[in-house]
Motif scaffolding. Structure first.
Motif, short mmCIF file in Angstrom:
data_model
loop_
_atom_site.label_atom_id
_atom_site.label_comp_id
_atom_site.label_asym_id
_atom_site.label_seq_id
_atom_site.Cartn_x
_atom_site.Cartn_y
_atom_site.Cartn_z
N ILE A 63 -23.30 -21.38 -38.25
CA ILE A 63 -24.13 -22.07 -37.01
C ILE A 63 -23.28 -22.37 -35.96
N GLY A 64 -22.05 -23.17 -36.03
CA GLY A 64 -21.04 -23.62 -35.15
C GLY A 64 -20.65 -22.26 -34.41
N TYR A 65 -20.29 -21.30 -35.25
CA TYR A 65 -19.61 -19.90 -34.66
C TYR A 65 -20.54 -19.34 -33.99
N THR A 66 -21.91 -19.00 -34.44
CA THR A 66 -22.85 -18.38 -33.86
C THR A 66 -23.30 -19.00 -32.38
N ALA A 67 -23.73 -20.34 -32.60
CA ALA A 67 -24.21 -21.01 -31.36
C ALA A 67 -23.38 -21.07 -30.09
N ASN A 68 -21.94 -20.32 -30.51
CA ASN A 68 -21.08 -20.64 -29.49
C ASN A 68 -20.50 -19.06 -28.97
N SER A 69 -21.48 -18.25 -29.73
CA SER A 69 -21.01 -16.72 -29.53
C SER A 69 -22.21 -16.09 -28.50
N GLU A 142 -26.64 -30.87 -38.03
CA GLU A 142 -25.36 -31.13 -37.43
C GLU A 142 -25.70 -30.63 -35.73
N TYR A 143 -26.09 -29.52 -35.73
CA TYR A 143 -26.09 -28.80 -34.37
C TYR A 143 -26.94 -29.77 -33.41
N PHE A 144 -27.98 -30.15 -34.11
CA PHE A 144 -29.03 -30.97 -33.34
C PHE A 144 -28.75 -32.50 -33.44
N GLY A 145 -27.76 -32.77 -33.97
CA GLY A 145 -27.30 -34.18 -33.76
C GLY A 145 -27.95 -34.98 -34.78
N GLU A 146 -28.68 -34.42 -36.00
CA GLU A 146 -29.32 -35.27 -37.07
C GLU A 146 -28.19 -35.58 -37.95
N THR A 147 -28.38 -36.79 -38.57
CA THR A 147 -27.59 -37.45 -39.69
C THR A 147 -28.60 -37.19 -40.88
N GLY A 148 -28.02 -37.32 -42.15
CA GLY A 148 -28.88 -37.15 -43.35
C GLY A 148 -28.57 -36.21 -44.42
N TYR A 149 -29.31 -35.73 -45.27
CA TYR A 149 -28.86 -35.01 -46.51
C TYR A 149 -30.24 -33.94 -46.66
N ILE A 150 -29.75 -33.09 -47.79
CA ILE A 150 -30.64 -32.17 -47.91
C ILE A 150 -30.75 -31.97 -49.53
N THR A 151 -31.91 -32.09 -49.80
CA THR A 151 -32.27 -31.77 -51.49
C THR A 151 -32.84 -30.34 -51.74
N LEU A 152 -33.07 -29.99 -52.91
CA LEU A 152 -33.73 -28.64 -53.02
C LEU A 152 -34.49 -28.66 -54.21
N GLU A 153 -35.47 -27.94 -54.19
CA GLU A 153 -36.58 -27.99 -55.49
C GLU A 153 -36.89 -26.40 -55.71
#
Ligand code: HEM
Length: 176
Positions: A63-69, A142-153
């Motif tokens: 994401i970081g790489y592509t957003a700056n490419s 992170e790109y959008f400045g959001e903090t938090g976590y991810i869960t998966l189902e």
């Protein structure tokens, strides 16, 4: 990511372990999934990381790489909020698909967006990329400045990722 974090020699090692010496990768061209998964296996061996950790790190890095490419413009037109961006993701992939007819794009469907929680259904005809998707979604947070976590189902319809957003980094700072 291999070159940046482990150096050019490590990348050559990855290519050799994947039996891809002399291969030239050209942007905008489709490659067989065998190539992708051989690279993932070789990078796992060379880095010594667990495969899921490597894929998660690669998703975030991507994401970081592509957003700056040169693809950065596509990121900016995708929206300036995480929810808007995720809503536009299928359309973004569809427009890339138009220029790469052999590509097989994944699908991201927003199932729910309330009380700081965003549920996204990921479906694809590929398997083995779940940890990569988790890393991509964390990278987007992170790109959008959001903090938090991810869960998966795992559901019969596919994998549902829940993005638990605790607030924007800037707003949290403001509140402190
Ligand atoms: C500028 C932005 C983007 C471009 C140009 C782009 C382009 C592509 C392309 C070309 C593929 C390969 C498909 C194939 O060869 O069959 C792909 C696959 C994929 N993309 Fe994107 N993409 C973008 C953003 C994103 C974002 C933000 C996500 C985050 C969730 C994402 C998730 C994926 C996943 C998970 C795949 C793997 C394919 C699969 O699951 O089957 N992409 N994308």
């Amino acid at each position: 990511m291999v070159v940046e974090t482990m150096g050019e020699a490590a990348w050559q090692d990855v290519l050799s372990q994947a039996d891809l010496q002399g291969e030239h990768f050209i942007s905008g061209q489709c490659y067989s999934d065998d190539v992708t998964f051989a690279l993932i296996d070789a990078a796992t061996k060379v880095s010594g990381m667990a495969q899921d950790d490597l894929l998660k790190s690669f998703g975030k890095y991507w994401i970081g790489y592509t957003a700056n490419s040169s693809y950065g413009t596509m990121f900016r037109v995708g929206g300036d909020q995480l929810v808007t961006f995720l809503t536009n993701l299928n359309r973004m992939h569809a427009s890339v698909h138009a220029t790469m007819p052999e590509s097989r794009m994944p699908s991201f469907e927003m199932l729910r967006n309330e009380h700081g929680r965003i549920d996204v259904l990921y479906t694809s005809d590929r398997t083995g990329l779940t940890a990569f998707v988790e890393g991509l979604l964390k990278g987007l947070m992170e790109y959008f400045g959001e903090t938090g976590y991810i869960t998966l189902e795992e559901t019969p319809e596919g994998e549902v990722f829940s993005l638990h957003c605790a607030g924007k980094k800037s707003e949290l700072k403001g509140a402190a």
